[in-house]
Design a protein around this motif. Structure first.
Motif, mmCIF file in Angstrom:
data_model
loop_
_atom_site.group_PDB
_atom_site.id
_atom_site.type_symbol
_atom_site.label_atom_id
_atom_site.label_comp_id
_atom_site.label_asym_id
_atom_site.label_seq_id
_atom_site.Cartn_x
_atom_site.Cartn_y
_atom_site.Cartn_z
ATOM 1 N N TYR A 294 0.709 -1.175 -0.027
ATOM 2 C CA TYR A 294 -0.018 0.112 -0.055
ATOM 3 C C TYR A 294 0.927 1.336 -0.102
ATOM 4 C CZ TYR A 294 -3.792 -3.043 1.062
ATOM 5 O OH TYR A 294 -4.699 -4.245 0.879
ATOM 6 N N HIS A 295 2.042 1.083 -0.794
ATOM 7 C CA HIS A 295 2.892 2.397 -0.572
ATOM 8 C C HIS A 295 2.194 3.690 -1.340
ATOM 9 C CE1 HIS A 295 3.651 1.807 -5.000
ATOM 10 N NE2 HIS A 295 3.687 0.642 -4.979
ATOM 11 N N LYS A 296 1.171 3.204 -2.069
ATOM 12 C CA LYS A 296 0.783 4.621 -2.922
ATOM 13 C C LYS A 296 0.006 5.266 -1.729
ATOM 14 C CE LYS A 296 -3.046 2.207 -4.990
ATOM 15 N NZ LYS A 296 -4.052 2.027 -6.011
ATOM 16 N N HIS A 297 -0.407 4.614 -0.605
ATOM 17 C CA HIS A 297 -1.343 5.253 0.438
ATOM 18 C C HIS A 297 -0.420 5.771 1.501
ATOM 19 C CE1 HIS A 297 -4.854 4.081 -1.387
ATOM 20 N NE2 HIS A 297 -4.508 2.986 -1.570
ATOM 21 N N THR A 300 5.160 3.065 2.873
ATOM 22 C CA THR A 300 6.311 2.607 2.560
ATOM 23 C C THR A 300 7.239 2.479 3.826
ATOM 24 O OG1 THR A 300 6.196 3.636 0.484
ATOM 25 C CG2 THR A 300 8.364 2.940 1.355
#
Length: 851
Positions: A294-297, A300
């Motif tokens: 869920y790095h786009k959220h 990271t």
């Protein structure tokens, strides 16, 4: 809002501190250390020190009421009595640290999170970005949280900068800055905990690795190097490794080729000499991380908490809860002993529910923090920074609903089942237990998603072919099918964290560690040999007799009881008797000094497959362990699938490690104490001896302690309760013996004299004070004088607290850094710290740096 289904409806009642001490000691069956740890760290009290809980039972009812209040917001709530039964007597479910102290505590405006990670946006490396991190870590620590911070975005040493400095100073100065900030927060009863990490790909990795080599630098932080698979393979293949900055740039501003083995050797040297840096296998962390899908959220992962068990993204946090494994052993220490998997599964389901409730409780706490910030009188330009920080934390907490469910008591669980720790059978069973926990927790999270909704950004497509979920699918495909239908309530949920303080309260082994020591002995001098008739005693070279007491691990006492020993017989056991009994017990070769490191690493690797976060564990090694062994251990840990590894070689953090052998001499040299002047300047230090107020008067010669007097403040010392300094005058009394008077100036400038400082001493206090004064007068360095006092065998509770007070008095005169802070307990000032589970634990007062 208060629960209307409370088990015990009573108005808040205060209790005097002596009553709390006595009642909690009785609760723990005479275990003074456990009672003091609970009273000092977790009992409900206000800012004035008034106690509102008498025993942990009051605390468990407080926590159960709050969990029940949250449960009642959702379908099929757990009942308060059921929650209380899970918490009672520390038998099954134990909230750790911040949750235990903070749930239902309206006296403190603090977070329930045990740990946080912070970071800079878009890898900014300006001074402004770095200074903002410094402020943020202080703001979090003052609310009780430990903090992780990655330095990989900071420009390496020598890089060009667009200011008057022209070139960057590199990583190390900022390590000192963040460390010093942590130490500042740790003053005045607060406790700071910081993890600093750096990628092995960063050009300053070598400087980072060596920054704590002398044990007196960066003392406010743990440090760990994030090594990637490319680096490990380069070490194994004896090849070069490329470092660059920025790390992930396709067109880096700086590149640097190094021989991978050179950096590896420095990592191993640091581990051998000072137990740092720890190593995090970063590619393994990222491959196995569900949140990183869920790095786009904003999920990271960049660093870990101070003990390494929770890798986190910036501004995420986690709360910890442990399940006591020993309590699931039916008929322990018998031939019928068995692990109750059915009860364990049921409790794991409920524990995960409570962990999700804990997220709601934390959101309430963060809202209260934001309200407090809003109402503070300081200017908005200062408030807005803290407000922005907690707003980011609140948003990330709500978005992922991360939890930290773990275990404790594995060592005692194995012994209760008759299985030797470290054996192949122990590893097989431990993996089965952890697998059961993982499958039950994920099943519970799916059920919660059905009842309460999935975490807001859940997306099945982002999690396809994830290795952790694939293992769950192979063992329990119905869990994955349910997840496809309802989602999952929590983005990640499992860990194995340090349980230093918690294990003192459960009276079990800590986390997945073996028993640290099965027993240790204390001695008390006796003046009349008839007093030890029928009892064990030790006679020294002078013929003096000492009664010996064995402090025995709680669950080993249970084993002794199962073999028919009475409490009285256990009390009388001598060390040689205990050694023989241990060899015939399930604890044989199972204390930390006996565990083979290969089996420890194998155990960690097997369990890591069923932990979606990480594991905090320390491999304890004998003092003679070579660097080559540590290097092999690290490689084995990487190959076993561990996410990180920390070692502690016995004696490696006790100060300067390398000495010039040519300067050593075995010749005895007599010292002559300087003659005592008639008048000495003196400092006055107040301390508690049990519940009594005492003072210590330290006579100073050339600004160094020369002698010490102590007495009760409610006797003739009462006038000294607010005096800070004066002078000690030596005279002759009417009987011809030396007499010591104290003289000081009062507020109006008049001389006040207190005659006979020794008047309030009983004989034992006076004899010990003379001993301490004698070694001070003959020039023993204060570091060793304090260690000598700490080693005194004082079994009476009052003598022990008197000893601690004397140590505190003398420690006022030791400059920072003279005694390595890793050995010095920040709570009781005793050099009695030991490494357990990547965590410093004081064996004198129970203080834990990260528990």
């Amino acid at each position: 809002m208060k629960s209307t289904t409370s088990i015990e409806n009573e108005s808040l009642k205060s209790y005097p501190e002596p009553e709390v001490s006595e009642a909690s000691k009785k609760y723990f069956n005479g275990d003074t250390l456990a009672a003091e740890v609970w009273k000092n760290k977790y009992a409900l009290k206000n800012g004035e020190g008034e106690y509102f809980e008498r025993t942990p039972d009051n605390m468990h009812k407080r926590i159960a009421r709050e969990f029940s209040r949250i449960e009642n917001k959702y379908p099929t709530p757990l009942k308060e009595k059921e929650i209380y039964a899970l918490l009672k007597n520390f038998n099954y479910i134990i909230p750790q640290g911040s949750p235990m102290a903070g749930i239902g505590n309206d006296f403190q405006i603090s977070s329930l999170s045990n740990c946080f990670v912070i970071g800079v946006e878009n890898d900014a490396d300006s001074y402004g970005a770095i200074m903002s991190l410094d402020e943020e870590l202080v703001q979090l620590m003052k609310r009780r949280g430990g903090v992780g911070l990655d330095l990989s975005s900071v420009r390496p040493k020598g890089s060009k900068v667009h200011n008057s400095a022209l070139t960057a100073t590199g990583i190390v100065p900022f390590m000192h800055r963040f460390s010093n900030s942590t130490r500042e927060v740790a003053q005045g009863g607060r406790r700071g905990a910081l993890m600093l990490t750096l990628s092995s790909k960063h050009p300053d990795a070598l400087d980072f690795t060596k920054a704590k080599r002398d044990t007196t630098s960066v003392t406010g932080a743990n440090i760990s190097l994030k090594v990637d698979d490319e680096f490990i393979k380069a070490v194994k293949d004896h090849t070069q490794y490329i470092q660059q900055f920025p790390l992930n740039s396709e067109d880096p501003k700086l590149t640097k080729k190094i021989k991978a083995e050179d950096l590896w050797d420095e990592i191993i040297e640091g581990a051998w000499k000072s137990a740092e840096p720890g190593v995090i296998f970063w590619d393994t962390v990222q491959r196995e991380s569900l949140p990183d899908r869920y790095h786009k959220h904003g999920f990271t992962t960049t660093s870990t908490n101070p003990c390494g068990e929770i890798p986190l993204c910036p501004y995420d946090s986690c709360r910890l809860l442990a399940i006591n494994l020993y309590s699931y052993v039916k008929e322990p220490f018998t031939e019928k002993a068995a692990f109750d998997f059915d009860l364990f599964k049921d409790h794991v389901h409920k524990a995960l529910r409570l962990m999700d409730d804990l997220v709601d409780l934390e959101l309430e706490k963060v809202d209260n923090i934001l309200k407090k910030i809003e109402s503070d009188p300081e200017p908005d330009q200062y408030k807005n920074r803290e407000k922005k920080l907690w707003t980011k934390i609140r948003n990330k907490t709500a978005k992922g609903r991360r939890t930290g469910l773990g275990v404790t008591g594995l060592g005692d669980m194995l012994a209760g089942l008759g299985i030797q720790y470290g054996s192949e059978a122990s590893i097989i069973l431990a993996e089965k237990v952890q697998k059961t926990l993982a499958l039950s927790a994920y099943s519970s999270s799916v059920k919660l998603a059905e009842e309460r909704g999935a975490f807001p950004v859940y997306d099945e497509n982002l999690e396809k072919d994830h290795p952790f979920l694939n293992r769950i699918k192979d063992e329990a495909p119905e869990v994955i099918e349910g997840m496809k239908k309802f989602g999952r309530r929590n983005i990640a949920m499992l860990t194995i964290a340090p349980t230093g303080s918690t294990s003192l309260l459960t009276q079990t082994t800590s986390g997945i560690e073996p028993v640290f020591r099965i027993y240790y002995t204390r001695r008390k001098k006796v003046n009349d040999s008839s007093e030890v008739t029928g009892k064990q005693y030790f006679t020294d070279e002078n013929g003096d007799k000492y009664e010996e007491f064995a402090i025995i691990h709680h669950k080993f006492r249970n084993w002794l009881s199962s073999k028919g020993f009475t409490d009285e017989e256990i009390t009388q056991l001598k060390p040689k008797d205990l050694d023989k009994l241990i060899k015939d017990s399930p604890y044989r070769q199972s204390s930390s000094e006996h565990i083979d490191w290969k089996s420890k690493v194998k155990l960690q690797g097997k369990l890591q497959k069923w932990v979606d976060h990480s594991i905090s564990v320390t491999v304890n090694l004998p003092e003679k362990t070579s660097r080559e062994v540590i290097s092999g251990l690290y490689m084995d840990a990487w190959e076993a699938g561990c996410k990180g590894i920390t070692v502690y070689r016995e004696g490696s953090r006790s100060g300067i490690l390398v000495s010039d052998e040519s300067k050593k001499s075995t010749d005895f040299q007599e010292t002559i104490a300087p003659k005592r002047p008639e008048i000495l300047d003196a400092s006055v230090i107040q301390f508690l001896n049990n519940d009594e107020k005492w003072v210590a008067v330290v006579g100073l010669l050339n600004n160094k302690p020369y002698e010490i007097f102590t007495g009760r403040a409610d006797d003739s010392f009462s006038i000294l309760s607010k005096v800070k300094k004066g002078r000690v005058i030596k005279t002759k009394g009417k009987n011809g013996k030396n007499r010591y008077d104290f003289q000081y100036l009062d507020a109006d400038g008049y001389k006040v004299t207190i005659e006979g400082l020794s008047r309030t001493f009983n004989e034992e206090y006076w004899n010990y004070a003379k001993l301490i004064s004698g070694v001070l007068r003959h020039g023993m360095p204060l570091k060793y004088a304090v260690e000598m006092i700490d080693d005194l065998y004082l079994d009476a509770p009052t003598l022990n607290t008197w000893k601690n007070g004397v140590k505190r008095a003398l420690l006022q005169f030791i400059p920072d850094g003279t005694i390595p802070t890793d050995n010095l307990c920040p709570n009781c000032k005793s050099p009695a710290m030991s490494y357990q589970e990547s965590c410093l634990l004081c064996n004198n007062c129970g203080y834990s740096k990260c528990g």
